[in-house]
Design a protein around this motif. Sequence first.
Motif, short mmCIF file in Angstrom:
data_model
loop_
_atom_site.label_atom_id
_atom_site.label_comp_id
_atom_site.label_asym_id
_atom_site.label_seq_id
_atom_site.Cartn_x
_atom_site.Cartn_y
_atom_site.Cartn_z
N LEU A 176 28.31 19.72 -51.49
CA LEU A 176 28.32 18.39 -50.87
C LEU A 176 28.47 18.47 -49.35
CD1 LEU A 176 30.56 16.42 -53.41
CD2 LEU A 176 28.11 16.15 -53.02
N ALA A 177 29.13 19.51 -48.87
CA ALA A 177 29.30 19.65 -47.42
C ALA A 177 27.96 19.78 -46.70
CB ALA A 177 30.18 20.85 -47.12
N HIS A 178 26.99 20.38 -47.36
CA HIS A 178 25.67 20.50 -46.74
C HIS A 178 25.05 19.12 -46.52
CE1 HIS A 178 25.20 24.89 -46.95
NE2 HIS A 178 25.87 24.82 -48.08
N ILE A 179 25.46 18.14 -47.32
CA ILE A 179 24.95 16.78 -47.18
C ILE A 179 25.79 15.98 -46.18
CG2 ILE A 179 24.46 14.61 -48.41
CD1 ILE A 179 24.27 16.28 -50.98
N ALA A 205 21.13 32.80 -40.96
CA ALA A 205 21.10 33.09 -39.53
C ALA A 205 22.41 32.67 -38.86
CB ALA A 205 19.92 32.36 -38.88
N PHE A 206 22.93 31.51 -39.25
CA PHE A 206 24.23 31.06 -38.71
C PHE A 206 25.30 32.09 -39.02
CE2 PHE A 206 28.28 29.02 -38.67
CZ PHE A 206 28.21 27.98 -37.74
N GLU A 207 25.34 32.57 -40.26
CA GLU A 207 26.37 33.54 -40.66
C GLU A 207 26.24 34.84 -39.86
OE1 GLU A 207 28.13 35.61 -44.74
OE2 GLU A 207 26.46 34.18 -44.84
N CYS A 208 25.01 35.29 -39.64
CA CYS A 208 24.80 36.51 -38.86
C CYS A 208 25.32 36.36 -37.44
CB CYS A 208 23.31 36.87 -38.83
SG CYS A 208 22.62 37.42 -40.40
N LEU A 209 25.06 35.21 -36.84
CA LEU A 209 25.41 34.99 -35.43
C LEU A 209 26.86 34.60 -35.22
CD1 LEU A 209 22.18 33.05 -34.43
CD2 LEU A 209 22.79 35.36 -33.69
N ALA A 210 27.48 33.99 -36.24
CA ALA A 210 28.85 33.50 -36.09
C ALA A 210 29.89 34.38 -36.79
CB ALA A 210 28.96 32.07 -36.63
N GLY A 211 29.45 35.21 -37.73
CA GLY A 211 30.40 36.00 -38.49
C GLY A 211 31.12 35.19 -39.53
N ARG A 212 30.59 34.03 -39.88
CA ARG A 212 31.19 33.17 -40.90
C ARG A 212 30.11 32.24 -41.44
NH1 ARG A 212 32.75 30.96 -35.87
NH2 ARG A 212 32.10 28.78 -35.60
N ARG A 213 30.34 31.71 -42.61
CA ARG A 213 29.38 30.78 -43.19
C ARG A 213 29.57 29.40 -42.57
NH1 ARG A 213 31.21 33.68 -48.18
NH2 ARG A 213 29.43 34.95 -48.87
N PRO A 214 28.51 28.61 -42.51
CA PRO A 214 28.65 27.29 -41.89
C PRO A 214 29.50 26.33 -42.71
CG PRO A 214 26.43 27.58 -42.78
CD PRO A 214 27.10 28.91 -42.86
N PHE A 215 29.41 26.40 -44.04
CA PHE A 215 30.15 25.46 -44.88
C PHE A 215 30.84 26.21 -46.02
CE2 PHE A 215 26.42 22.96 -43.36
CZ PHE A 215 27.11 22.07 -42.55
N VAL A 216 32.14 26.04 -46.10
CA VAL A 216 32.92 26.58 -47.22
C VAL A 216 34.01 25.57 -47.54
CG1 VAL A 216 34.45 28.41 -48.04
CG2 VAL A 216 32.51 28.99 -46.57
N ALA A 217 34.08 25.16 -48.81
CA ALA A 217 35.11 24.21 -49.22
C ALA A 217 35.88 24.81 -50.40
CB ALA A 217 34.47 22.87 -49.59
N ASP A 218 36.69 23.97 -51.06
CA ASP A 218 37.61 24.50 -52.06
C ASP A 218 37.00 24.64 -53.44
OD1 ASP A 218 37.35 21.83 -52.53
OD2 ASP A 218 39.48 21.33 -52.41
N SER A 219 35.73 24.30 -53.62
CA SER A 219 35.07 24.48 -54.91
C SER A 219 33.57 24.55 -54.67
CB SER A 219 35.40 23.32 -55.86
OG SER A 219 34.68 22.14 -55.49
N PRO A 220 32.81 25.08 -55.63
CA PRO A 220 31.34 25.13 -55.45
C PRO A 220 30.72 23.77 -55.22
CG PRO A 220 32.02 26.59 -57.23
CD PRO A 220 33.24 25.81 -56.84
N VAL A 221 31.19 22.74 -55.95
CA VAL A 221 30.59 21.41 -55.82
C VAL A 221 30.89 20.82 -54.45
CG1 VAL A 221 30.69 19.02 -56.67
CG2 VAL A 221 30.52 20.92 -58.29
N THR A 222 32.13 20.92 -53.97
CA THR A 222 32.45 20.35 -52.66
C THR A 222 31.77 21.13 -51.54
OG1 THR A 222 34.54 21.60 -52.69
CG2 THR A 222 34.63 19.28 -53.33
N THR A 223 31.54 22.43 -51.76
CA THR A 223 30.78 23.19 -50.78
C THR A 223 29.34 22.70 -50.73
OG1 THR A 223 32.16 25.16 -51.07
CG2 THR A 223 29.97 25.50 -50.14
#
Length: 353
Positions: free
Chosen positions: A204-207, A184-202
């Motif tokens: 972890l960003a949710h935490i 829902a955030f991505e639909c409304l903002a046109g971007r994902r809420p959390f994106v980092a430089d690797s899958p693991v750090t992404t």
Amino acid sequence: MGQVWRATDTTLDREVAVKLLKVEYADAPAFRARFESEARHAASLQHPGIAAVYDVGEARTADGTQRPYLVMELVEGQPLSVLLRAGEPMDTAVAQDLMAQAADALSAAHAAGIVHRDVKPANLLVTAQRQLKITDFGIARAATEAGLTQTGQVMGTPQYLSPEQARGTTATAASDVYSLGCVAFECLAGRRPFVADSPVTTALAHINQPVPELPAQVPADLARVVRRAMAKAPADRFADAAAFAAALRDPARLGPDPVVGPVGGPVGGLPTSATVVAPAAVVDDRTQVLSGLGPGVAAPAPLPLAEPSATGRSAGLLLLVVAALVAAAVVVIVLVVRGSGDEPISVTPSRTA
């Protein structure tokens, strides 16, 4: 993991979709297990918002390989991931309607005891009439089942992974609510809420990172709905997916935000990574198995301090003796110079490292 073909059911004279496990995965037990899981879970669900499974079996290819297949409802539409455009928010009313449909469908799955665990735009099909259907229950899990991953591994899509999944704990219906909140955030903002430089750090960003602010053009009450769906603690989210659907349809009726604690700290001894909001099209959003997350990963033990060796102790003692002799020599020189009647000389001994 699979290839989807348009086909005709000659017995019932209807068009269907046939999903074949890719040949390179046909002999891999883990992928076959995921494929069978999808068939079992999707076939047990009957809801207009869930793509139906009609049949399952195995087909022998020309090279003799046995490839599992699913016969599914043919959905004339496109994945939401194809409809989203980086940097271009979706119309608010359309986003509300699509997300409410998805929440309704998840509510039906949860009522049957099934958690999807991989809610993301690629798994949400949208027809030309704006009807949404959830698909790909490949890593879904029933309450009575064991997981498909090993200790210290997390399966899911990092950009939509709930904090508890990133921690390696059991996914619940609240985890699907969080993931749909990210969509829902991505639909409304046109971007994902959390994106980092690797899958693991992404993951972890949710935490570790707070939920970013939605654009100012998103109504405040709708922004509060999305923020509650994305609360770090499952207990602070909506009671269930049905409540999330109701709030999406009528955001003004949502009560005050719950009082939440501080954002959680690092997981499994891994450092917190600074995270920025990035365009939606720059990262890999495939379902992945992430190693190095979860409770099975212990923090590295601190290295013990080395005991000083006998040689080291001797060298240190020698340096002290030499320094004392130098200081004594300086004092003697000063006294001699002063005793000769000349102007006193100011001697400032240098520090010895």
